[in-house]
Design a protein around this motif. Structure first.
Motif, PDB file in Angstrom:
ATOM      1  N   ARG A  10      35.654  39.004  18.772  1.00 33.75           N
ATOM      2  CA  ARG A  10      35.873  38.946  20.073  1.00 33.75           C
ATOM      3  C   ARG A  10      35.221  38.096  21.107  1.00 33.75           C
ATOM      4  NH1 ARG A  10      35.530  44.120  20.953  1.00 33.75           N
ATOM      5  NH2 ARG A  10      33.832  43.938  22.256  1.00 33.75           N
ATOM      6  N   ILE A  11      35.711  37.330  21.855  1.00 33.45           N
ATOM      7  CA  ILE A  11      35.383  36.675  23.038  1.00 33.45           C
ATOM      8  C   ILE A  11      35.751  37.036  24.299  1.00 33.45           C
ATOM      9  CG2 ILE A  11      35.472  34.388  24.007  1.00 33.45           C
ATOM     10  CD1 ILE A  11      35.844  33.154  21.325  1.00 33.45           C
ATOM     11  N   ASN A  12      34.851  37.359  25.119  1.00 33.03           N
ATOM     12  CA  ASN A  12      35.098  38.134  26.468  1.00 33.03           C
ATOM     13  C   ASN A  12      34.790  37.165  27.814  1.00 33.03           C
ATOM     14  OD1 ASN A  12      35.248  40.436  25.046  1.00 33.03           O
ATOM     15  ND2 ASN A  12      33.116  40.487  24.902  1.00 33.03           N
ATOM     16  N   PHE A  13      35.785  37.111  28.745  1.00 36.43           N
ATOM     17  CA  PHE A  13      35.331  36.398  30.061  1.00 36.43           C
ATOM     18  C   PHE A  13      35.510  37.482  31.043  1.00 36.43           C
ATOM     19  CE2 PHE A  13      36.910  34.825  33.910  1.00 36.43           C
ATOM     20  CZ  PHE A  13      36.153  33.719  34.214  1.00 36.43           C
ATOM     21  N   GLU A  14      34.581  37.812  31.768  1.00 38.81           N
ATOM     22  CA  GLU A  14      34.443  38.579  33.007  1.00 38.81           C
ATOM     23  C   GLU A  14      34.023  37.944  34.285  1.00 38.81           C
ATOM     24  OE1 GLU A  14      33.276  42.878  30.538  1.00 38.81           O
ATOM     25  OE2 GLU A  14      31.949  42.156  32.354  1.00 38.81           O
ATOM     26  N   THR A  15      34.843  38.569  35.265  1.00 39.90           N
ATOM     27  CA  THR A  15      34.609  37.684  36.428  1.00 39.90           C
ATOM     28  C   THR A  15      34.616  38.669  37.717  1.00 39.90           C
ATOM     29  OG1 THR A  15      35.079  36.030  37.954  1.00 39.90           O
ATOM     30  CG2 THR A  15      36.861  37.080  36.832  1.00 39.90           C
ATOM     31  N   TYR A  16      33.723  38.343  38.776  1.00 35.17           N
ATOM     32  CA  TYR A  16      34.007  39.290  39.683  1.00 35.17           C
ATOM     33  C   TYR A  16      35.210  38.601  40.705  1.00 35.17           C
ATOM     34  CZ  TYR A  16      32.593  41.085  44.668  1.00 35.17           C
ATOM     35  OH  TYR A  16      32.482  41.884  45.711  1.00 35.17           O
ATOM     36  N   HIS A  17      36.039  39.733  41.045  1.00 35.85           N
ATOM     37  CA  HIS A  17      37.421  39.205  41.664  1.00 35.85           C
ATOM     38  C   HIS A  17      37.547  38.160  42.938  1.00 35.85           C
ATOM     39  CE1 HIS A  17      41.576  39.339  41.517  1.00 35.85           C
ATOM     40  NE2 HIS A  17      41.739  40.562  41.375  1.00 35.85           N
ATOM     41  N   ALA A  18      36.336  38.163  43.694  1.00 36.71           N
ATOM     42  CA  ALA A  18      36.286  37.159  44.646  1.00 36.71           C
ATOM     43  C   ALA A  18      36.222  36.193  44.298  1.00 36.71           C
ATOM     44  CB  ALA A  18      35.055  37.552  45.573  1.00 36.71           C
ATOM     45  N   LEU A  19      35.973  35.676  43.002  1.00 34.46           N
ATOM     46  CA  LEU A  19      35.885  34.079  42.347  1.00 34.46           C
ATOM     47  C   LEU A  19      37.391  33.511  42.127  1.00 34.46           C
ATOM     48  CD1 LEU A  19      34.218  31.744  41.622  1.00 34.46           C
ATOM     49  CD2 LEU A  19      34.195  33.026  39.197  1.00 34.46           C
ATOM     50  N   THR A  20      38.242  34.422  41.381  1.00 36.10           N
ATOM     51  CA  THR A  20      39.303  34.036  41.073  1.00 36.10           C
ATOM     52  C   THR A  20      40.186  35.132  40.585  1.00 36.10           C
ATOM     53  OG1 THR A  20      40.793  32.460  39.194  1.00 36.10           O
ATOM     54  CG2 THR A  20      38.806  34.106  38.513  1.00 36.10           C
ATOM     55  N   ASP A  21      41.545  35.055  40.431  1.00 31.41           N
ATOM     56  CA  ASP A  21      42.348  36.133  40.184  1.00 31.41           C
ATOM     57  C   ASP A  21      42.868  36.226  38.593  1.00 31.41           C
ATOM     58  OD1 ASP A  21      44.469  34.099  39.945  1.00 31.41           O
ATOM     59  OD2 ASP A  21      45.386  34.506  41.724  1.00 31.41           O
ATOM     60  N   GLY A  22      43.796  36.648  38.052  1.00 31.67           N
ATOM     61  CA  GLY A  22      44.158  36.697  36.791  1.00 31.67           C
ATOM     62  C   GLY A  22      44.702  35.465  36.248  1.00 31.67           C
ATOM     63  N   THR A  23      45.467  35.021  36.957  1.00 34.87           N
ATOM     64  CA  THR A  23      45.896  33.459  36.639  1.00 34.87           C
ATOM     65  C   THR A  23      44.804  32.445  36.616  1.00 34.87           C
ATOM     66  OG1 THR A  23      48.123  34.258  37.632  1.00 34.87           O
ATOM     67  CG2 THR A  23      47.602  31.802  37.389  1.00 34.87           C
TER      68      THR A  23
ATOM     69  N   ARG B 201      24.863  21.212  50.202  1.00 36.34           N
ATOM     70  CA  ARG B 201      25.701  21.993  48.989  1.00 36.34           C
ATOM     71  C   ARG B 201      26.901  22.027  49.564  1.00 36.34           C
ATOM     72  NH1 ARG B 201      21.520  26.186  46.145  1.00 36.34           N
ATOM     73  NH2 ARG B 201      19.912  24.721  45.744  1.00 36.34           N
ATOM     74  N   LYS B 202      27.917  21.919  48.836  1.00 33.48           N
ATOM     75  CA  LYS B 202      29.413  22.223  48.928  1.00 33.48           C
ATOM     76  C   LYS B 202      29.486  23.818  49.097  1.00 33.48           C
ATOM     77  CE  LYS B 202      31.133  18.063  46.619  1.00 33.48           C
ATOM     78  NZ  LYS B 202      32.032  17.799  45.508  1.00 33.48           N
ATOM     79  N   TRP B 203      30.437  24.143  50.031  1.00 38.75           N
ATOM     80  CA  TRP B 203      30.722  25.653  50.216  1.00 38.75           C
ATOM     81  C   TRP B 203      32.285  25.662  50.503  1.00 38.75           C
ATOM     82  CZ3 TRP B 203      32.275  28.074  54.670  1.00 38.75           C
ATOM     83  CH2 TRP B 203      32.305  27.072  55.875  1.00 38.75           C
ATOM     84  N   ARG B 204      32.760  26.864  50.120  1.00 36.72           N
ATOM     85  CA  ARG B 204      34.159  27.331  50.756  1.00 36.72           C
ATOM     86  C   ARG B 204      34.274  28.790  51.211  1.00 36.72           C
ATOM     87  NH1 ARG B 204      34.354  26.916  45.093  1.00 36.72           N
ATOM     88  NH2 ARG B 204      35.246  28.977  44.168  1.00 36.72           N
ATOM     89  N   SER B 205      35.172  28.987  52.058  1.00 36.26           N
ATOM     90  CA  SER B 205      35.497  30.479  52.463  1.00 36.26           C
ATOM     91  C   SER B 205      36.032  30.947  51.498  1.00 36.26           C
ATOM     92  CB  SER B 205      36.177  30.313  54.084  1.00 36.26           C
ATOM     93  OG  SER B 205      37.320  29.770  53.795  1.00 36.26           O
ATOM     94  N   LEU B 206      36.104  32.281  51.641  1.00 35.78           N
ATOM     95  CA  LEU B 206      36.899  33.254  50.613  1.00 35.78           C
ATOM     96  C   LEU B 206      38.539  33.285  51.149  1.00 35.78           C
ATOM     97  CD1 LEU B 206      34.508  36.443  50.057  1.00 35.78           C
ATOM     98  CD2 LEU B 206      34.982  34.433  48.618  1.00 35.78           C
TER      99      LEU B 206
END
Length: 426
Positions: A110-123, A6-11
């Protein structure tokens, strides 16, 4: 260790802190929403999401704990669209559970996208949302939206989108620069029950606010930053004003380093204003803010901050510590650094969509969990959305902020989350 095959990547550098500091007081989750002009059709939204994740396969991952650092590992899990079923920005990352770090929900228009910040930033999140909306509108109105999603996707390869830009642009050359730090005023208001997110949003005219900002000879961001500083100060006693009001302002590093990465790639600056020794007049706070931004938002100063963060990560002693000790150290560091700031001001700027999509979209908003108080801001067309979040039951700063704007002629449409009933997106 990562699973076999499985592919993986560091934070990334700034993402490493989130698993250490997320919890009931701050789940480290943020939301981007789009208010459509038509009621959402969930089946078409699901089809759009299925297409979207093919373009953003790096979002299909789970957070795992390694010997020295947390890391992201690819997963066969796929997101399922749901009608909104819990309060905004509720927990997404659950330790020791393999679950996706984002979700897509809807409520009425309304359509919502929520994410844990470790995955990505606002951009990065906004890139995903724009692609999702394009696919959705193409499903909904194939006669009007008939092009390809290339119009809203980054013009980049999968490798470029998954690049760790902190690693790419880190340099240990050059002298360290002195970065401003403050022993800042802290907001002490009554907390909401169970750390419930308190949300107050205002929707304003971009044109009107730009005219006001230009009347002061400044930019919209400088103007609103100064208003925010003054709104906080208006609720402070003379004794409290002995400590400066300090705002942490996230900075999109893609504006300073060429990057198409949709991973975390942001830094921040901290602006502090001492209302006990400096003028409380708005025009003087604006002048100070404009000068501070001009001096600090330069490639040299931004690079100095980024390299400073990276040096701590690259420290041989730090690298050798096992993950539990690193987590403890980051938690202690976060507690100490919290005294340096009063509140946060995050601006992801102007959001654009292809012409054929605009007639179906009303406005966007975004906001995040926070242990302090945070303004998040974005615009679409002439609609500028300013979202306050906190865990405070009172709304003193929000009231002061919007009153200052209305006294200068701005019309504000208020939408609020009162902890019991969501009143947005009707």
């Amino acid at each position: 260790m990562p699973g076999r095959g499985r592919k993986w990547r560091s934070l990334e550098n700034t993402a490493k802190i989130f698993p250490a500091t997320s919890g009931k007081k701050d789940e480290r989750v943020f939301r981007i929403s789009c208010q459509m002009k038509e009621v959402v059709e969930p089946q078409k939204l699901q089809k759009a999401l299925d297409l979207c994740v093919e373009d953003y396969a790096l979002f299909l991952c789970v957070l795992r704990g390694g010997l020295f650092w947390n890391y992201l590992e690819e997963t066969h899990l796929r997101p399922v669209v749901r009608e909104e079923y819990k309060p905004p920005c509720s927990q997404i990352y659950v330790r020791d559970q393999k679950n996706l770090l984002f979700e897509v929900t809807y409520y009425r228009k309304r359509i919502n996208f929520e994410t844990y910040h470790a995955l990505t930033d606002g951009t990065g999140a906004m890139q995903f949302v724009k692609s999702l909306l394009y696919y959705y509108l193409k499903e909904l109105h194939p006669d009007k939206v008939s092009g390809t999603a290339d119009q809203v996707r980054p013009d980049a390869t999968a490798a470029e989108m998954s690049e760790d830009s902190f690693e790419k642009y880190y340099s240990d050359r050059g002298k360290e620069e002195k970065i401003p730090k403050y022993r800042a005023h802290q907001l002490h208001y009554r907390k909401t029950e169970y750390h419930m997110l308190h949300l107050t949003e205002g929707i304003l005219s971009v044109k009107e606010l730009l005219e006001t900002a230009r009347s002061y000879g400044t930019t919209l961001t400088v103007y609103l930053t100064a208003v925010y500083l003054c709104a906080i100060a208006q609720d402070m006693s003379e004794k409290q004003k002995k400590k400066p009001v300090a705002l942490m302002i996230p900075v999109n590093l893609r504006n300073y380093f060429p990057s198409d990465s949709v991973r975390n790639f942001f830094g921040w600056i901290d602006i502090g204003y001492d209302f006990s020794s400096q003028s409380e007049k708005l025009e003087d706070v604006i002048a100070f803010t404009a000068k501070f931004f001009k001096e600090e938002l330069t490639p040299q100063r931004i690079a100095a901050r980024m390299n400073g963060f990276m040096r701590m990560e690259k420290n041989p002693f730090m690298r050798a510590l096992p993950l539990p000790l690193k987590l403890w150290g980051m938690q202690a560091g976060a507690r100490l650094s919290s005294a340096n700031g009063t509140a946060v001001f995050s601006n992801i700027g102007k959001i654009t969509m292809p012409k054929e999509c605009r007639e179906y979209i009303d406005w966007f908003d975004f906001y995040t969990t926070t242990p302090k108080m945070e303004i998040c801001m974005c615009s679409f067309g002439d609609n500028l959305t300013i979202s306050f979040t906190s865990q405070f039951a009172e709304s003193h700063v929000e009231r002061n902020f919007f009153r200052m704007l209305t006294k200068q002629g701005a019309a504000v449409r208020i939408i609020s989350w009162n902890g019991e009933d969501w009143k947005g997106g009707q």
